[in-house]
Each structure stands twice: as structure tokens, then as C-alpha cells.
Design a protein around this motif. Structure first.
Motif, PDB file in Angstrom:
ATOM      1  N   ALA A 119       0.846  -1.225  -0.080  1.00 55.55           N
ATOM      2  CA  ALA A 119      -0.128   0.026   0.023  1.00 55.55           C
ATOM      3  C   ALA A 119       0.686   1.140   0.046  1.00 55.55           C
ATOM      4  CB  ALA A 119      -1.046  -0.128   1.157  1.00 55.55           C
ATOM      5  N   ARG A 120       1.844   1.316   0.718  1.00 53.70           N
ATOM      6  CA  ARG A 120       2.748   2.569   0.863  1.00 53.70           C
ATOM      7  C   ARG A 120       3.423   2.839  -0.624  1.00 53.70           C
ATOM      8  NH1 ARG A 120       5.381   6.210   4.009  1.00 53.70           N
ATOM      9  NH2 ARG A 120       7.315   6.902   3.405  1.00 53.70           N
ATOM     10  N   ASP A 121       3.827   2.126  -1.096  1.00 53.38           N
ATOM     11  CA  ASP A 121       4.476   2.198  -2.530  1.00 53.38           C
ATOM     12  C   ASP A 121       3.311   2.605  -3.517  1.00 53.38           C
ATOM     13  OD1 ASP A 121       6.987   1.927  -1.530  1.00 53.38           O
ATOM     14  OD2 ASP A 121       7.261  -0.077  -2.384  1.00 53.38           O
ATOM     15  N   SER A 122       2.153   2.024  -3.355  1.00 52.48           N
ATOM     16  CA  SER A 122       0.934   2.380  -4.232  1.00 52.48           C
ATOM     17  C   SER A 122       0.555   3.673  -4.165  1.00 52.48           C
ATOM     18  CB  SER A 122      -0.071   1.261  -3.894  1.00 52.48           C
ATOM     19  OG  SER A 122       0.204  -0.066  -4.306  1.00 52.48           O
ATOM     20  N   MET A 123       0.530   4.251  -2.742  1.00 50.13           N
ATOM     21  CA  MET A 123       0.223   5.637  -2.462  1.00 50.13           C
ATOM     22  C   MET A 123       1.023   6.577  -2.858  1.00 50.13           C
ATOM     23  SD  MET A 123      -2.727   5.500  -0.850  1.00 50.13           S
ATOM     24  CE  MET A 123      -3.861   4.787   0.309  1.00 50.13           C
ATOM     25  N   LEU A 124       2.446   6.155  -2.999  1.00 50.47           N
ATOM     26  CA  LEU A 124       3.346   7.059  -3.364  1.00 50.47           C
ATOM     27  C   LEU A 124       3.119   7.302  -4.962  1.00 50.47           C
ATOM     28  CD1 LEU A 124       6.356   6.166  -1.162  1.00 50.47           C
ATOM     29  CD2 LEU A 124       5.007   8.293  -1.145  1.00 50.47           C
ATOM     30  N   ILE A 125       2.916   6.188  -5.594  1.00 45.98           N
ATOM     31  CA  ILE A 125       2.845   6.344  -7.072  1.00 45.98           C
ATOM     32  C   ILE A 125       1.733   7.249  -7.361  1.00 45.98           C
ATOM     33  CG2 ILE A 125       2.076   5.011  -9.118  1.00 45.98           C
ATOM     34  CD1 ILE A 125       3.489   2.714  -8.028  1.00 45.98           C
ATOM     35  N   GLU A 126       0.558   7.081  -6.579  1.00 50.83           N
ATOM     36  CA  GLU A 126      -0.643   8.015  -7.123  1.00 50.83           C
ATOM     37  C   GLU A 126      -0.318   9.270  -6.526  1.00 50.83           C
ATOM     38  OE1 GLU A 126      -3.041   7.172  -8.772  1.00 50.83           O
ATOM     39  OE2 GLU A 126      -2.577   5.269  -9.011  1.00 50.83           O
ATOM     40  N   LEU A 127       0.534   9.677  -5.418  1.00 52.09           N
ATOM     41  CA  LEU A 127       0.558  10.857  -5.006  1.00 52.09           C
ATOM     42  C   LEU A 127       1.691  11.772  -6.015  1.00 52.09           C
ATOM     43  CD1 LEU A 127       1.064  10.212  -1.116  1.00 52.09           C
ATOM     44  CD2 LEU A 127      -0.734  11.373  -2.320  1.00 52.09           C
ATOM     45  N   GLY A 128       2.480  11.005  -6.599  1.00 52.74           N
ATOM     46  CA  GLY A 128       3.457  11.585  -7.468  1.00 52.74           C
ATOM     47  C   GLY A 128       2.705  12.103  -8.666  1.00 52.74           C
ATOM     48  N   LYS A 129       1.495  11.531  -8.994  1.00 62.11           N
ATOM     49  CA  LYS A 129       0.489  12.153 -10.116  1.00 62.11           C
ATOM     50  C   LYS A 129       0.284  13.557  -9.812  1.00 62.11           C
ATOM     51  CE  LYS A 129      -0.637   7.409 -11.424  1.00 62.11           C
ATOM     52  NZ  LYS A 129      -1.878   6.611 -11.571  1.00 62.11           N
ATOM     53  N   TRP A 130       0.113  14.025  -8.496  1.00 60.92           N
ATOM     54  CA  TRP A 130      -0.280  15.187  -7.913  1.00 60.92           C
ATOM     55  C   TRP A 130       0.669  16.102  -7.563  1.00 60.92           C
ATOM     56  CZ3 TRP A 130      -5.439  15.635  -9.582  1.00 60.92           C
ATOM     57  CH2 TRP A 130      -6.103  14.448  -9.746  1.00 60.92           C
ATOM     58  N   GLY A 131       1.753  15.955  -7.758  1.00 61.33           N
ATOM     59  CA  GLY A 131       3.043  16.823  -7.228  1.00 61.33           C
ATOM     60  C   GLY A 131       3.166  16.537  -5.456  1.00 61.33           C
TER      61      GLY A 131
ATOM     62  N   GLY B 299       4.390  13.564  -2.297  1.00 60.35           N
ATOM     63  CA  GLY B 299       5.623  12.618  -2.197  1.00 60.35           C
ATOM     64  C   GLY B 299       5.512  12.214  -0.892  1.00 60.35           C
ATOM     65  N   LYS B 300       6.715  11.598  -0.193  1.00 60.62           N
ATOM     66  CA  LYS B 300       6.593  10.887   1.083  1.00 60.62           C
ATOM     67  C   LYS B 300       6.211  11.744   2.141  1.00 60.62           C
ATOM     68  CE  LYS B 300      10.513   7.837  -0.337  1.00 60.62           C
ATOM     69  NZ  LYS B 300      11.879   7.042   0.138  1.00 60.62           N
ATOM     70  N   ARG B 301       6.629  12.944   2.107  1.00 55.05           N
ATOM     71  CA  ARG B 301       6.113  13.725   3.456  1.00 55.05           C
ATOM     72  C   ARG B 301       4.789  14.115   3.245  1.00 55.05           C
ATOM     73  NH1 ARG B 301       8.079  20.236   2.023  1.00 55.05           N
ATOM     74  NH2 ARG B 301       6.511  20.480   0.252  1.00 55.05           N
ATOM     75  N   ASP B 302       4.079  13.737   2.354  1.00 59.17           N
ATOM     76  CA  ASP B 302       2.605  13.827   2.364  1.00 59.17           C
ATOM     77  C   ASP B 302       2.002  12.520   2.486  1.00 59.17           C
ATOM     78  OD1 ASP B 302       2.690  16.699   1.324  1.00 59.17           O
ATOM     79  OD2 ASP B 302       3.590  15.415  -0.556  1.00 59.17           O
ATOM     80  N   VAL B 303       2.453  11.597   3.064  1.00 55.80           N
ATOM     81  CA  VAL B 303       1.898  10.415   3.415  1.00 55.80           C
ATOM     82  C   VAL B 303       1.494  10.494   4.835  1.00 55.80           C
ATOM     83  CG1 VAL B 303       1.993   7.846   3.679  1.00 55.80           C
ATOM     84  CG2 VAL B 303       3.176   8.968   1.604  1.00 55.80           C
ATOM     85  N   VAL B 304       0.332  10.511   5.290  1.00 57.74           N
ATOM     86  CA  VAL B 304      -0.261  10.905   6.804  1.00 57.74           C
ATOM     87  C   VAL B 304      -1.053   9.465   6.979  1.00 57.74           C
ATOM     88  CG1 VAL B 304      -0.216  13.139   6.526  1.00 57.74           C
ATOM     89  CG2 VAL B 304      -2.321  11.889   6.045  1.00 57.74           C
ATOM     90  N   ALA B 305      -1.477   9.488   8.222  1.00 57.03           N
ATOM     91  CA  ALA B 305      -2.208   8.155   9.053  1.00 57.03           C
ATOM     92  C   ALA B 305      -3.365   8.085   8.013  1.00 57.03           C
ATOM     93  CB  ALA B 305      -2.581   8.394  10.067  1.00 57.03           C
ATOM     94  N   ASN B 306      -3.882   6.908   7.593  1.00 53.47           N
ATOM     95  CA  ASN B 306      -4.655   6.643   6.425  1.00 53.47           C
ATOM     96  C   ASN B 306      -6.150   5.979   7.262  1.00 53.47           C
ATOM     97  OD1 ASN B 306      -2.674   4.239   6.615  1.00 53.47           O
ATOM     98  ND2 ASN B 306      -4.444   3.396   5.563  1.00 53.47           N
TER      99      ASN B 306
END
Length: 242
Positions: free
Chosen positions: A128-140, A142-149
């Protein structure tokens, strides 16, 4: 405003295969039904203000403002600005985990073994973490934007000593949860298994997504009045749209 899904109001429908990921924007006044197609699904979700992505879902504020440790009908997801991103307007499942985060590459490899794209193609093991990073990258983002889900369809309970226990069978085939969006919201999803799922097999389940126009809530809205703090949260949100 309607909190009930009506086919004539549908905007789109799609199915997210097990372990797949996706991201999209839901506009204020629309709703999204998440349906567990086979039972035992887990859908990890992150939410961001689509207009200003530095504002995003805040797990701590969501839980303390509503005196809960999980989500079900009536609860809302707060941003870190005290506004309501989305509300749970219907829920046949009854418990959605907010505490346990998401799987990462090390966990998936240790539990299920290694299955790379080069060897397994679309049957590769995703996390899930790498999947989220792939999607977040599409919107500018990245890692610092991954929060509790949020982990929709998963139940994790705690005993008096604080030990966490995953509850298999929390969600059956056909169970659903409806989210109404109170802001224009970037939705980021991963259908990977829950990090505490005891199933020794790699078996992520598909989830159907159905979007429709529902309108905005009125003063008598169930979610607005479900907890005292929610009334202020909705007021703060509506100030953005006046």
C-alpha cells in the motif's frame, strides 16, 4: 440533498482490482460508494483538499473531535484545518480502521514472499505505501505527504492492555460504505491487504467504486449533528464556499 444512492444520479462506476491503486478528485456535493465485492476487502484511503493539498486528512483530530477510534455511519473525516473533507452517510459494515496504517514492501515480502513484476507481471506483490506514493506523485506530492490513513472494511479492536487484534470477517460480500464529500477532495486509494491481516496468502480483494450527485447537507443532516464538534466543522467548511 439525497443520502440514498439513486441510479439516475450516477456519475461513474469502476472496479478497483485487489492490490490496485487509483486517485481522483471528488467534488463537493458528490458521494462515493465503496463496495466489497467478495468479502474480506481492505481499502486504504488518504484525503486531501484538492484546491490546497497542504490541507489533508488528520487522523488525530478526526478521532478526538468525535470521541471514537474507528469510523462508521455518522462520523466525518476532518482535515488538519478543522474542516470536514467527507462524511460517512451510509455503512453496512459498521467498523473501519483508523489506527493501523498501511503495508510496506518489507512487510509484504516477509509475509507473502517476493513476487516481482519481472517474474509475475500483473500478479506481482504490491504494497500500500508504494502504491500510495505512485498515486501521490501524479499530483505533485510525495513521501512527506503520506499521513495516517483510513482502512475501509477492516476492523481492529484493542484490549485493556492496548494490544491490537485484527477481526477477520468484518466485511462480507456486498457490504458498502457511502462517503459524501463536503469539499473538493483528492482521493487516493490502495486495495492492498491490511497490515495486520493474519491470512498467510497474498489475496487482496477488489472494491467497486460508484460516484453520484447527492447535494450538500442541510441543518438537520445526521452527520452534522452526530457529534457536537461536527456542527462547527461543517460551519468551517461552508465558509470556503460562501
Amino acid at each position: 440533498m439525497t443520502t440514498q444512492f439513486q441510479p439516475e444520479l450516477a456519475l461513474w462506476e469502476d472496479t478497483l482490482p485487489g492490490a490496485a491503486h487509483w486517485s481522483f478528485v471528488m467534488k463537493r456535493g458528490t458521494a462515493l460508494r465503496l463496495t466489497d465485492l467478495e468479502g474480506g476487502a481492505n481499502l486504504s484511503a488518504l484525503f486531501y483538499n484538492a484546491e490546497e493539498k497542504l490541507e489533508r486528512y488528520n487522523m488525530a483530530d478526526t478521532l478526538k473531535a468525535q470521541h471514537t477510534a474507528h469510523l462508521s455511519k455518522g462520523f466525518v473525516c476532518y482535515s488538519d484545518m478543522g474542516r470536514v473533507l467527507c462524511s460517512v452517510i451510509e455503512d453496512s459494515c459498521g467498523w473501519h480502521d483508523t489506527l493501523c496504517g498501511m503495508s510496506d514492501a518489507a512487510l509484504v515480502k516477509a509475509r507473502y514472499g517476493e513476487a516481482s513484476y519481472q517474474a509475475q507481471r500483473n500478479a506481482m506483490h504490491r504494497n500500500a505505501r508504494d502504491s500510495m506514493l505512485i498515486e501521490l506523485g501524479k499530483w505533485g506530492l510525495g513521501k512527506r505527504d503520506v499521513v495516517a490513513n483510513v482502512n475501509f472494511f477492516s476492523k481492529v479492536s484493542a484490549d485493556d492492555a492496548g494490544n491490537l487484534a485484527f477481526q477477520p470477517g468484518n466485511s462480507a460480500a456486498g457490504d458498502f460504505v457511502d462517503l459524501r464529500f463536503e469539499m473538493n477532495t483528492l482521493v487516493v486509494l490502495s486495495a492492498c491487504q491490511h497490515p495486520l491481516d493474519p491470512n498467510p496468502a497474498y489475496q487482496p480483494r477488489p472494491v467497486k467504486l460508484t460516484a453520484w450527485r447527492c447535494g450538500t447537507p442541510d441543518a438537520a443532516d445526521h452527520c452534522r449533528n452526530f457529534r457536537p464538534e461536527n456542527t462547527r466543522g461543517f460551519y468551517n467548511t461552508e465558509l470556503l464556499f460562501r
